[in-house]
Design a protein around this motif. Structure first.
Motif, PDB file in Angstrom:
ATOM      1  N   VAL A 227     -27.605 -23.556  15.465  1.00  0.00           N
ATOM      2  CA  VAL A 227     -28.370 -22.554  16.203  1.00  0.00           C
ATOM      3  C   VAL A 227     -27.400 -21.514  16.753  1.00  0.00           C
ATOM      4  O   VAL A 227     -27.628 -20.315  16.650  1.00  0.00           O
ATOM      5  CB  VAL A 227     -29.192 -23.216  17.310  1.00  0.00           C
ATOM      6  N   ALA A 228     -26.255 -22.007  17.301  1.00  0.00           N
ATOM      7  CA  ALA A 228     -25.249 -21.080  17.830  1.00  0.00           C
ATOM      8  C   ALA A 228     -24.784 -20.127  16.731  1.00  0.00           C
ATOM      9  O   ALA A 228     -24.720 -18.914  16.929  1.00  0.00           O
ATOM     10  CB  ALA A 228     -24.068 -21.863  18.394  1.00  0.00           C
ATOM     11  N   ALA A 229     -24.469 -20.685  15.567  1.00  0.00           N
ATOM     12  CA  ALA A 229     -23.953 -19.867  14.466  1.00  0.00           C
ATOM     13  C   ALA A 229     -24.998 -18.849  14.004  1.00  0.00           C
ATOM     14  O   ALA A 229     -24.687 -17.692  13.733  1.00  0.00           O
ATOM     15  CB  ALA A 229     -23.534 -20.757  13.307  1.00  0.00           C
ATOM     16  N   VAL A 230     -26.252 -19.297  13.916  1.00  0.00           N
ATOM     17  CA  VAL A 230     -27.304 -18.399  13.443  1.00  0.00           C
ATOM     18  C   VAL A 230     -27.618 -17.324  14.484  1.00  0.00           C
ATOM     19  O   VAL A 230     -27.841 -16.164  14.140  1.00  0.00           O
ATOM     20  CB  VAL A 230     -28.571 -19.190  13.066  1.00  0.00           C
ATOM     21  N   LEU A 231     -27.604 -17.721  15.758  1.00  0.00           N
ATOM     22  CA  LEU A 231     -27.793 -16.725  16.816  1.00  0.00           C
ATOM     23  C   LEU A 231     -26.761 -15.620  16.670  1.00  0.00           C
ATOM     24  O   LEU A 231     -27.045 -14.452  16.879  1.00  0.00           O
ATOM     25  CB  LEU A 231     -27.616 -17.370  18.194  1.00  0.00           C
ATOM     26  N   GLY A 232     -25.558 -16.015  16.285  1.00  0.00           N
ATOM     27  CA  GLY A 232     -24.488 -15.041  16.142  1.00  0.00           C
ATOM     28  C   GLY A 232     -24.489 -14.354  14.794  1.00  0.00           C
ATOM     29  O   GLY A 232     -23.571 -13.615  14.488  1.00  0.00           O
ATOM     30  N   GLY A 233     -25.500 -14.618  13.981  1.00  0.00           N
ATOM     31  CA  GLY A 233     -25.604 -13.910  12.715  1.00  0.00           C
ATOM     32  C   GLY A 233     -24.938 -14.623  11.551  1.00  0.00           C
ATOM     33  O   GLY A 233     -24.780 -14.044  10.481  1.00  0.00           O
ATOM     34  N   LEU A 234     -24.566 -15.874  11.703  1.00  0.00           N
ATOM     35  CA  LEU A 234     -23.948 -16.684  10.648  1.00  0.00           C
ATOM     36  C   LEU A 234     -22.899 -15.884   9.879  1.00  0.00           C
ATOM     37  O   LEU A 234     -23.157 -15.360   8.806  1.00  0.00           O
ATOM     38  CB  LEU A 234     -25.001 -17.227   9.668  1.00  0.00           C
ATOM     39  N   GLY A 235     -21.735 -15.782  10.425  1.00  0.00           N
ATOM     40  CA  GLY A 235     -20.678 -15.028   9.760  1.00  0.00           C
ATOM     41  C   GLY A 235     -19.686 -14.462  10.748  1.00  0.00           C
ATOM     42  O   GLY A 235     -18.567 -14.122  10.389  1.00  0.00           O
ATOM     43  N   SER A 236     -20.095 -14.388  12.008  1.00  0.00           N
ATOM     44  CA  SER A 236     -19.191 -13.803  13.002  1.00  0.00           C
ATOM     45  C   SER A 236     -18.712 -14.879  13.969  1.00  0.00           C
ATOM     46  O   SER A 236     -19.504 -15.638  14.522  1.00  0.00           O
ATOM     47  CB  SER A 236     -19.936 -12.692  13.746  1.00  0.00           C
ATOM     48  N   PHE A 237     -17.378 -14.979  14.145  1.00  0.00           N
ATOM     49  CA  PHE A 237     -16.819 -15.973  15.067  1.00  0.00           C
ATOM     50  C   PHE A 237     -17.251 -15.682  16.497  1.00  0.00           C
ATOM     51  O   PHE A 237     -17.687 -16.558  17.222  1.00  0.00           O
ATOM     52  CB  PHE A 237     -15.285 -15.962  15.002  1.00  0.00           C
ATOM     53  N   ARG A 238     -17.090 -14.385  16.859  1.00  0.00           N
ATOM     54  CA  ARG A 238     -17.451 -14.017  18.210  1.00  0.00           C
ATOM     55  C   ARG A 238     -18.934 -14.319  18.435  1.00  0.00           C
ATOM     56  O   ARG A 238     -19.324 -14.847  19.462  1.00  0.00           O
ATOM     57  CB  ARG A 238     -17.170 -12.542  18.434  1.00  0.00           C
ATOM     58  N   GLY A 239     -19.741 -13.984  17.409  1.00  0.00           N
ATOM     59  CA  GLY A 239     -21.181 -14.229  17.497  1.00  0.00           C
ATOM     60  C   GLY A 239     -21.479 -15.697  17.731  1.00  0.00           C
ATOM     61  O   GLY A 239     -22.307 -16.046  18.564  1.00  0.00           O
ATOM     62  N   ALA A 240     -20.779 -16.583  17.005  1.00  0.00           N
ATOM     63  CA  ALA A 240     -21.034 -18.022  17.139  1.00  0.00           C
ATOM     64  C   ALA A 240     -20.726 -18.479  18.553  1.00  0.00           C
ATOM     65  O   ALA A 240     -21.476 -19.250  19.150  1.00  0.00           O
ATOM     66  CB  ALA A 240     -20.195 -18.801  16.132  1.00  0.00           C
ATOM     67  N   LEU A 241     -19.626 -17.995  19.101  1.00  0.00           N
ATOM     68  CA  LEU A 241     -19.243 -18.412  20.436  1.00  0.00           C
ATOM     69  C   LEU A 241     -20.251 -17.901  21.474  1.00  0.00           C
ATOM     70  O   LEU A 241     -20.741 -18.658  22.309  1.00  0.00           O
ATOM     71  CB  LEU A 241     -17.839 -17.889  20.779  1.00  0.00           C
ATOM     72  N   VAL A 242     -20.580 -16.615  21.371  1.00  0.00           N
ATOM     73  CA  VAL A 242     -21.550 -16.054  22.316  1.00  0.00           C
ATOM     74  C   VAL A 242     -22.905 -16.734  22.122  1.00  0.00           C
ATOM     75  O   VAL A 242     -23.611 -17.034  23.085  1.00  0.00           O
ATOM     76  CB  VAL A 242     -21.668 -14.523  22.132  1.00  0.00           C
ATOM     77  N   GLY A 243     -23.254 -17.013  20.859  1.00  0.00           N
ATOM     78  CA  GLY A 243     -24.502 -17.721  20.569  1.00  0.00           C
ATOM     79  C   GLY A 243     -24.513 -19.086  21.221  1.00  0.00           C
ATOM     80  O   GLY A 243     -25.515 -19.500  21.816  1.00  0.00           O
ATOM     81  N   GLY A 244     -23.380 -19.793  21.121  1.00  0.00           N
ATOM     82  CA  GLY A 244     -23.283 -21.119  21.735  1.00  0.00           C
ATOM     83  C   GLY A 244     -23.456 -21.057  23.235  1.00  0.00           C
ATOM     84  O   GLY A 244     -24.218 -21.830  23.822  1.00  0.00           O
ATOM     85  N   LEU A 245     -22.765 -20.095  23.865  1.00  0.00           N
ATOM     86  CA  LEU A 245     -22.858 -19.957  25.327  1.00  0.00           C
ATOM     87  C   LEU A 245     -24.290 -19.618  25.738  1.00  0.00           C
ATOM     88  O   LEU A 245     -24.829 -20.180  26.690  1.00  0.00           O
ATOM     89  CB  LEU A 245     -21.885 -18.879  25.823  1.00  0.00           C
ATOM     90  N   THR A 246     -24.905 -18.699  24.976  1.00  0.00           N
ATOM     91  CA  THR A 246     -26.290 -18.314  25.280  1.00  0.00           C
ATOM     92  C   THR A 246     -27.209 -19.528  25.228  1.00  0.00           C
ATOM     93  O   THR A 246     -28.017 -19.770  26.129  1.00  0.00           O
ATOM     94  CB  THR A 246     -26.794 -17.278  24.257  1.00  0.00           C
ATOM     95  N   LEU A 247     -27.049 -20.306  24.152  1.00  0.00           N
ATOM     96  CA  LEU A 247     -27.898 -21.483  23.983  1.00  0.00           C
ATOM     97  C   LEU A 247     -27.666 -22.482  25.115  1.00  0.00           C
ATOM     98  O   LEU A 247     -28.618 -23.016  25.693  1.00  0.00           O
ATOM     99  CB  LEU A 247     -27.609 -22.123  22.623  1.00  0.00           C
ATOM    100  N   GLY A 248     -26.375 -22.713  25.441  1.00  0.00           N
ATOM    101  CA  GLY A 248     -26.050 -23.665  26.503  1.00  0.00           C
ATOM    102  C   GLY A 248     -26.677 -23.261  27.824  1.00  0.00           C
ATOM    103  O   GLY A 248     -27.308 -24.073  28.505  1.00  0.00           O
ATOM    104  N   VAL A 249     -26.529 -21.978  28.162  1.00  0.00           N
ATOM    105  CA  VAL A 249     -27.077 -21.496  29.433  1.00  0.00           C
ATOM    106  C   VAL A 249     -28.609 -21.566  29.417  1.00  0.00           C
ATOM    107  O   VAL A 249     -29.239 -22.013  30.380  1.00  0.00           O
ATOM    108  CB  VAL A 249     -26.589 -20.059  29.728  1.00  0.00           C
ATOM    109  N   ALA A 250     -29.195 -21.177  28.280  1.00  0.00           N
ATOM    110  CA  ALA A 250     -30.659 -21.214  28.188  1.00  0.00           C
ATOM    111  C   ALA A 250     -31.167 -22.636  28.377  1.00  0.00           C
ATOM    112  O   ALA A 250     -32.142 -22.877  29.106  1.00  0.00           O
ATOM    113  CB  ALA A 250     -31.119 -20.671  26.834  1.00  0.00           C
ATOM    114  N   GLU A 251     -30.503 -23.596  27.766  1.00  0.00           N
ATOM    115  CA  GLU A 251     -30.925 -25.001  27.895  1.00  0.00           C
ATOM    116  C   GLU A 251     -30.784 -25.474  29.332  1.00  0.00           C
ATOM    117  O   GLU A 251     -31.668 -26.138  29.876  1.00  0.00           O
ATOM    118  CB  GLU A 251     -30.045 -25.890  27.008  1.00  0.00           C
TER     119      GLU A 251
END
Lengths: 290, 340, 253
Positions: free
Chosen positions: A226-250
């Motif tokens: 989910v983190a990787a896809v949130l970040g657009g599946l391909g961007s490292f920065r996106g994956a990290l920001v996606g992970g943080l977003t998901l963690g905070v949302a949860e």
């Protein structure tokens, strides 16, 4: 208000884990266009191996490094014995193979350690730090700190080192990379190994906070996706920001809403994001591939 | 306007050439005709009880029949239309829980609860299908996975309705005034269902609609260029597949008498996909064989239950690496090579 | 009435005009060609006509009917047939089945009749098989009926696409670079096929790079460059047009 910051800290900690797992998925995807469903299980292998090494009498730092290395080795073996020989299997086939590898790792872990829950000691003093009304476990700082260091190292690796650039080249255009004399198969092997290391780092980081057990990788691996896809599946920065977003949302969901549906957030997000923003929240914005 | 008409006449002129005699024969050998396959399966199902010597055998046959029917429905989606689903178990669970809840909590007659649940699941598939099926490849796999997980979480958490992780009991099915209790009674019911779904699937495949669905697996541009409404076709097969899965989920619940959220979990979805893949994408007969193997395997493995996950994983890897077209095709290929 | 009318059509991609205020008419019958240097917007234009893209402005009319907002498949029903630059065929079907696919809009594809296998489905299948075989013979593929496309030569795949497009019974046939990748004798066969189709009254629109082919079989040529109309007319006029010569400087016009 202190409640909010408490949830935020918890969310960022767990989000860093999701981000690290997501990074591993993005790394493999960029280098070989394989979506690795076994990434969560590579994480589990790292955590469980560290536990095993520690109980074998090794000092904690050695056990941690050992666990991480076992994870990296698993990644290498996974590529060598399943992904590389099955190059022609097509996207669905490769997804199924990585799912199979995940099940094999999980099954092997069940055989070795049973279905019990294990835990690692925290890396440093376990005394909680209080800032205002917010309590912070030192391990949280370890998790976030190491996640940050890993991302900086990765960024440096891909922009400066020759191997890193070769992997980027492979991901952008495999045929062109071959013509440039890059051994793309080696680069893919390398990326699987690196993904294994990354996963295992996540595994040993989380083990002192949450428990580690044979099936731990299933849920966390999916969250990493989910983190990787949130970040657009391909961007490292996106994956990290996606992970943080998901963690905070949860964490916010668990705090202010229903903790039962904490996990549902991830899947709701994935369905909604895929449908309405197929390039991810951040993928489209940053415009970067790697 | 007259010019257009002239053109249409011209059109029919150039499509009416001489008929090639060779072509008339290729309408299919009799053993390739759908009705022959259906008849053979009916015969096998009628004869199978001769080999079933205990209640336990019947029990296994019922489970295989239910799974085979679900696998066929999933194969329509994955094998023919080329749309991956890693959340099909969600629909099975919707049918199972719908049937259980409507009949035991709201007192609906069981057959009505069963049919309504299947219709409800089909409706859900119809509503969520259009946006989800816009996704392709990996993204579709992730989207369907997410959908399945959401269903799983709702079932696990709405304890007041579903009993939560502890599961819930399901009332006994009464049909035509009689109660279906033993596996032997159930055998005939499930055999009829399997036969019906098999018949429906073969009819679908050997028809313009089936060919249109198969075209979805080819290059994206083809289907549109011959006038196939791609979104509608995908939605149709997704809805149909969900309806069959949910109906069989309802039967499974009624047969088992007890259900738990594990019906909807990710591993169950993988298990269903495994049946299709082992049997071979796009082979209805293969799906039955795949379902039989995957259903019976744990029975063989019970002695070493702790190896189950490991063995499943190895089978997944092995099938995709060494027989990506499924067991049946691989055996047929091998047979042809030996004959030559 | 025009077979194809393009009315002040524009398509922007993030501020870049791929097609800008383009208008032209194609009258029924005969062979029309759309040419232009690489990057002139030919592919975008084709995608706008077939409905893969929706225009930013303007509209496309097919035999007088506006295609605005119509998806790809609906345009096929309105009489538009097409082939692709690189052959797009279903590799998991036989050649004949690929052509039968082209009969789709003329067959009953509804769920219930199919599920019950009503007689109309059976007779429809027979008819489709029959027609598809005839069409394969018509384009010269009688030897390939039950072959898998994977084992067919490139030129045969291109003709297979033509047969599939014809199976739709189009009123206007768009051929996207049909000569690309073909050898000299295959090109001659292709020219013959196009002339045969045109002779039967079908309107043909050709998007092609091969100038020799274009000049030899088109009755009417449209030249576009930078998404705009550069010239239009009969081959002899277009060939003499100084703008066209300038745009194609270096290539043999």
């Amino acid at each position: 208000m202190s409640e909010f910051f408490q949830y935020l800290i918890t969310g960022l900690t767990i989000g860093s884990m999701y981000g690290l797992i997501g990074l591993g998925i993005v790394l493999v995807y960029n280098a070989s266009h394989v979506v690795n469903f076994a990434q969560g299980d590579l994480m589990m292998v790292g955590g469980m191996s560290a536990v095993a090494l520690l109980s074998a009498g090794l000092p904690l730092p050695v056990a941690l490094v050992g666990g991480v290395l076992v994870g990296g080795l698993s990644g290498l073996l996974m590529f060598k014995f399943t992904i590389e020989p099955a190059r022609g299997a097509g996207p669905l086939g490769l997804v199924i193979i990585t799912l199979g590898v995940g099940m094999v790792l999980r099954g092997a872990a069940e055989l070795a350690w049973g279905q019990r829950f294990y835990s690692l000691p925290t890396f440093s003093d376990n005394e909680t730090i209080r800032i205002g009304g917010v309590t912070l476990v030192p391990q949280s700082l370890w998790v976030m700190g190491i996640a940050a260091v890993v991302v900086i190292l990765l960024a440096y690796f891909f922009s400066r080192s020759l191997t890193g650039k070769a992997i980027v080249a492979t991901s952008l255009d495999r045929d062109a990379a071959i013509l440039m004399g890059i051994n793309t198969s080696r680069m893919q092997l390398f990326s699987f190994g690196l993904a294994g290391l990354l996963g295992a780092v996540a595994g040993v980081l989380i083990a002192p906070i949450a428990f580690t057990y044979a099936a731990a990788g299933l849920m966390l691996g999916l969250k990493g996706f989910v983190a990787a896809v949130l970040g657009g599946l391909g961007s490292f920065r996106g994956a990290l920001v996606g992970g943080l977003t998901l963690g905070v949302a949860e964490s916010m969901m668990a705090g202010y809403g229903s903790s039962d549906y904490k996990d549902a957030i991830a899947y709701l997000l994935i369905v909604v994001i895929l449908i309405f923003m197929p390039r991810g929240i951040f993928g489209g914005m940053s415009g970067e591939r790697v | 306007m007259s010019k257009v008409e002239v053109k249409q006449k011209a059109t029919s002129k150039w499509v009416c050439g001489g008929v090639n005699e060779h072509q008339r024969r290729t309408a299919g050998h009799f053993w390739q005709r759908p009705i022959t396959n259906v008849a053979v399966l009916a015969l096998l199902l009628a004869c199978l009880p001769l080999a079933l010597t205990s209640g336990f055998h019947y029990h296994l046959a019922v489970l295989v029949g239910i799974n085979a029917t679900i696998a066929i429905s999933l194969n329509l989606l994955m094998g023919y239309a080329g749309q991956v689903s890693l959340g099909h178990a969600g629909f099975v669970a919707l049918g199972a829980y719908g049937t259980a809840i409507l009949s035991s909590r709201y007192g609906w007659p069981v057959p009505l609860a069963l049919v309504s649940s299947a219709a409800g699941a089909a409706l859900i598939a119809f509503v969520v299908g259009r946006p989800i099926l816009r996704l392709k490849g990996y993204y579709l796999a992730l989207g369907t996975l997410g959908l399945g997980m959401i269903i799983y979480l709702v079932i696990s958490n709405e304890v007041w309705l579903t009993g939560g992780p502890d599961g819930m009991p399901v009332p006994v099915l009464e049909l035509f005034g009689g109660r279906l209790t033993g596996p032997a009674d159930w055998y005939w019911l499930i055999a009829v269902m399997l036969l019906l779904v098999f018949w429906l699937s073969t009819n679908l495949i050997h028809a313009p609609l089936g060919r249109a669905l198969r075209a979805l697996e080819g290059p994206e541009a083809v289907a549109g260029s011959v006038g196939i409404d791609v979104p509608r076709s995908k939605l149709l097969v997704f809805t149909l597949s969900a309806a069959i899965a949910a109906l069989m989920g309802g039967f499974l619940a009624l047969y088992a008498g007890f259900i738990s959220p594990s019906l909807a979990d990710f591993l169950h979805s993988i298990e269903l996909a495994l049946m299709v893949l082992v049997g071979g994408l796009g082979s209805v007969v293969g799906s039955i064989i795949g379902a039989a193997l995957i259903t019976l395997l744990p029975q063989v493995l019970t002695v070493v239950e702790e190896y189950e996950t490991l063995v499943y994983g190895l089978i997944l890897i092995g099938v995709m690496m060494f027989m990506p077209r499924g067991l049946l095709s691989s055996i047929i290929d091998l047979w042809r090579r030996i004959k030559r | 009435m025009s077979a194809l009318e393009v009315i002040s059509l524009s398509k922007e991609f993030g501020g870049v005009h791929a097609i800008e205020d383009l208008s032209f008419n194609i009258s029924p019958g005969s062979v029309h060609s759309i040419i232009g240097p690489n990057g002139a917007g030919k592919t975008t234009l084709l995608n706008l006509i077939t409905g893969i893209y929706q225009p930013t402005q303007g509209e496309v009319r097919l035999f007088g009917d506006s295609m605005a907002g119509m998806p790809v498949h609906a345009r096929v029903m309105a009489g538009l047939g097409r082939t692709f630059q690189t052959p797009q065929v279903c590799m998991h079907m036989t050649a004949l089945e690929n052509v039968m696919l082209g009969r789709h809009i003329h067959l009953d594809g509804r769920f219930l009749p199919t599920a019950l296998r009503l007689p109309r489905i059976l007779s429809g299948e027979r008819e489709a098989r029959h027609r598809a075989a005839e069409l394969m013979e018509y384009v010269g593929l009688a030897d390939y009926l039950n072959d898998e496309p994977g084992s067919m030569p490139y030129g045969a795949l291109k003709r297979l696409e033509v047969a599939r497009a014809l199976a739709c019974e189009p009123k206007l046939l768009l051929l996207d670079e049909p000569a690309a990748g073909l050898g000299a004798s295959e090109k001659a066969d292709l020219t013959g096929l196009i002339e045969k189709l045109s002779g039967a009254g079908l309107t043909i629109v050709l998007v092609e790079h091969d100038m020799k082919l274009v000049m030899s079989i088109s009755q009417h040529i449209l030249v576009i460059n930078y998404g705009q109309k550069l010239a239009e007319g009969q081959p002899t006029e277009v060939r003499r047009n100084p703008d066209v010569v300038a745009a194609y400087l270096g290539s043999a016009v």
